[in-house]
Design a protein around this motif. Structure first.
Motif, PDB file in Angstrom:
ATOM      1  N   LYS A 156     -43.217  16.424  67.685  1.00 12.27           N
ATOM      2  CA  LYS A 156     -43.451  14.994  67.040  1.00 12.27           C
ATOM      3  C   LYS A 156     -42.367  15.137  65.777  1.00 12.27           C
ATOM      4  CE  LYS A 156     -46.928  14.380  64.105  1.00 12.27           C
ATOM      5  NZ  LYS A 156     -46.917  14.426  62.760  1.00 12.27           N
ATOM      6  N   ASN A 157     -41.849  16.276  65.596  1.00 14.86           N
ATOM      7  CA  ASN A 157     -40.783  16.214  63.840  1.00 14.86           C
ATOM      8  C   ASN A 157     -39.770  15.507  64.817  1.00 14.86           C
ATOM      9  OD1 ASN A 157     -42.736  17.831  62.563  1.00 14.86           O
ATOM     10  ND2 ASN A 157     -41.791  19.508  62.548  1.00 14.86           N
ATOM     11  N   ASN A 158     -39.164  15.620  65.250  1.00 13.34           N
ATOM     12  CA  ASN A 158     -37.551  15.170  66.058  1.00 13.34           C
ATOM     13  C   ASN A 158     -38.127  13.792  66.312  1.00 13.34           C
ATOM     14  OD1 ASN A 158     -36.486  18.078  65.954  1.00 13.34           O
ATOM     15  ND2 ASN A 158     -36.270  18.148  68.212  1.00 13.34           N
ATOM     16  N   GLN A 160     -40.766  11.734  64.950  1.00 12.83           N
ATOM     17  CA  GLN A 160     -40.308  11.421  63.073  1.00 12.83           C
ATOM     18  C   GLN A 160     -38.902  10.509  63.141  1.00 12.83           C
ATOM     19  OE1 GLN A 160     -44.205  10.720  63.555  1.00 12.83           O
ATOM     20  NE2 GLN A 160     -43.714   9.945  61.225  1.00 12.83           N
ATOM     21  N   GLU A 161     -38.515  11.824  63.295  1.00 10.71           N
ATOM     22  CA  GLU A 161     -37.014  11.410  62.497  1.00 10.71           C
ATOM     23  C   GLU A 161     -36.608  10.448  63.213  1.00 10.71           C
ATOM     24  OE1 GLU A 161     -33.497  14.634  61.686  1.00 10.71           O
ATOM     25  OE2 GLU A 161     -35.187  15.654  61.827  1.00 10.71           O
ATOM     26  N   ILE A 162     -36.310  10.734  64.425  1.00 11.50           N
ATOM     27  CA  ILE A 162     -35.894   9.819  64.985  1.00 11.50           C
ATOM     28  C   ILE A 162     -36.187   7.954  64.926  1.00 11.50           C
ATOM     29  CG2 ILE A 162     -35.711   8.085  67.417  1.00 11.50           C
ATOM     30  CD1 ILE A 162     -35.099  11.171  68.743  1.00 11.50           C
ATOM     31  N   LYS A 163     -37.672   8.268  64.733  1.00 13.08           N
ATOM     32  CA  LYS A 163     -38.283   6.997  64.016  1.00 13.08           C
ATOM     33  C   LYS A 163     -37.748   6.412  62.603  1.00 13.08           C
ATOM     34  CE  LYS A 163     -43.070   4.863  63.534  1.00 13.08           C
ATOM     35  NZ  LYS A 163     -43.162   4.230  62.087  1.00 13.08           N
ATOM     36  N   ILE A 164     -37.681   7.371  61.895  1.00 10.04           N
ATOM     37  CA  ILE A 164     -37.145   7.079  60.283  1.00 10.04           C
ATOM     38  C   ILE A 164     -35.944   6.603  60.909  1.00 10.04           C
ATOM     39  CG2 ILE A 164     -37.524   8.139  58.161  1.00 10.04           C
ATOM     40  CD1 ILE A 164     -39.904  10.545  58.944  1.00 10.04           C
ATOM     41  N   VAL A 165     -35.577   7.215  61.221  1.00  7.95           N
ATOM     42  CA  VAL A 165     -33.395   6.423  61.723  1.00  7.95           C
ATOM     43  C   VAL A 165     -34.029   4.842  61.901  1.00  7.95           C
ATOM     44  CG1 VAL A 165     -31.540   7.125  62.008  1.00  7.95           C
ATOM     45  CG2 VAL A 165     -32.822   8.924  61.262  1.00  7.95           C
ATOM     46  N   LYS A 168     -34.845   2.953  59.423  1.00  8.53           N
ATOM     47  CA  LYS A 168     -33.891   2.441  58.391  1.00  8.53           C
ATOM     48  C   LYS A 168     -32.420   1.097  59.060  1.00  8.53           C
ATOM     49  CE  LYS A 168     -34.079   5.900  55.397  1.00  8.53           C
ATOM     50  NZ  LYS A 168     -33.746   7.146  54.554  1.00  8.53           N
ATOM     51  N   THR A 176     -27.207   4.736  57.216  1.00 10.72           N
ATOM     52  CA  THR A 176     -28.183   5.764  58.808  1.00 10.72           C
ATOM     53  C   THR A 176     -27.234   6.193  59.003  1.00 10.72           C
ATOM     54  OG1 THR A 176     -29.870   3.983  57.346  1.00 10.72           O
ATOM     55  CG2 THR A 176     -30.277   5.323  59.304  1.00 10.72           C
TER      56      THR A 176
END
Length: 177
Positions: A156-158, A160-165, A168, A176
């Motif tokens: 989930k953390n990975n 979530q990080e991909i989603k944020i990037v 952007k 980014t």
């Protein structure tokens, strides 16, 4: 799966796979146990028969009878030496193990000793399963839940990080990566 959030969805998927593996492994233990138990028991009876018969060679018949009677009483159902052995002839899962040894008495006469052991494989396997498998299943499922929780959180953390990037990048943020 419907509109479940990513964390619960990952947790359920991972936990389901681990639970299926646990159930399969425990089922295999239940079904393979009787065969391995019988082989182990045969080997044990064979070794005991060899040991006892080698110790009886060259002894008097009275000494042999007394020793076998004493051993039969103290063997805790491993090998009983008596006229009436406890066998359930109605059971489909009985295993009868007979080891026969020839020994020579002190007067040169040869006699045969028979070592007889019976076991009800299904009953023994069921008793063992009832004794240990519930604990093993509980520990395995608890372990699976913990592993699933950790793994789902990492995934989930990975994501979530991909989603944020990605968000952007959609906003055309040049910083980014």
């Amino acid at each position: 799966m419907k509109k479940i959030k990513i964390f619960p969805k990952m947790f359920i998927q991972i936990f389901s796979v681990l639970a299926i593996i646990i159930i399969l492994v425990h089922s295999l233990v239940y079904f393979i146990f009787p065969k391995t138990y019988l082989e182990t028991r045969k080997e044990k009876i064979h070794n005991i028969a060899n040991e006892i018969s080698s110790n009886m060679n060259g002894k008097e018949i009275k000494y042999i009878e007394q020793t076998l009677e004493l051993y039969s009483k103290s063997s805790e159902n491993e090998i009983q030496i008596k006229d009436d052995i406890n066998v359930n002839l109605e059971s489909d899962s009985n295993s009868l193990i007979i080891e026969e040894r020839e020994i020579t008495l002190n007067d040169g006469e040869k006699i045969n000793l028979q070592f007889v052991s019976t076991a009800d494989m299904q009953k023994d396997a069921k008793d063992l399963s009832i004794k240990f498998l519930p604990y093993s299943l509980f520990i395995s499922i608890l372990f699976s839940a913990i592993i699933s929780l950790i793994y789902a959180k990492i995934i989930k953390n990975n994501i979530q990080e991909i989603k944020i990037v990605t968000d952007k990048m959609m906003e055309l943020d040049k910083e980014t990566r």
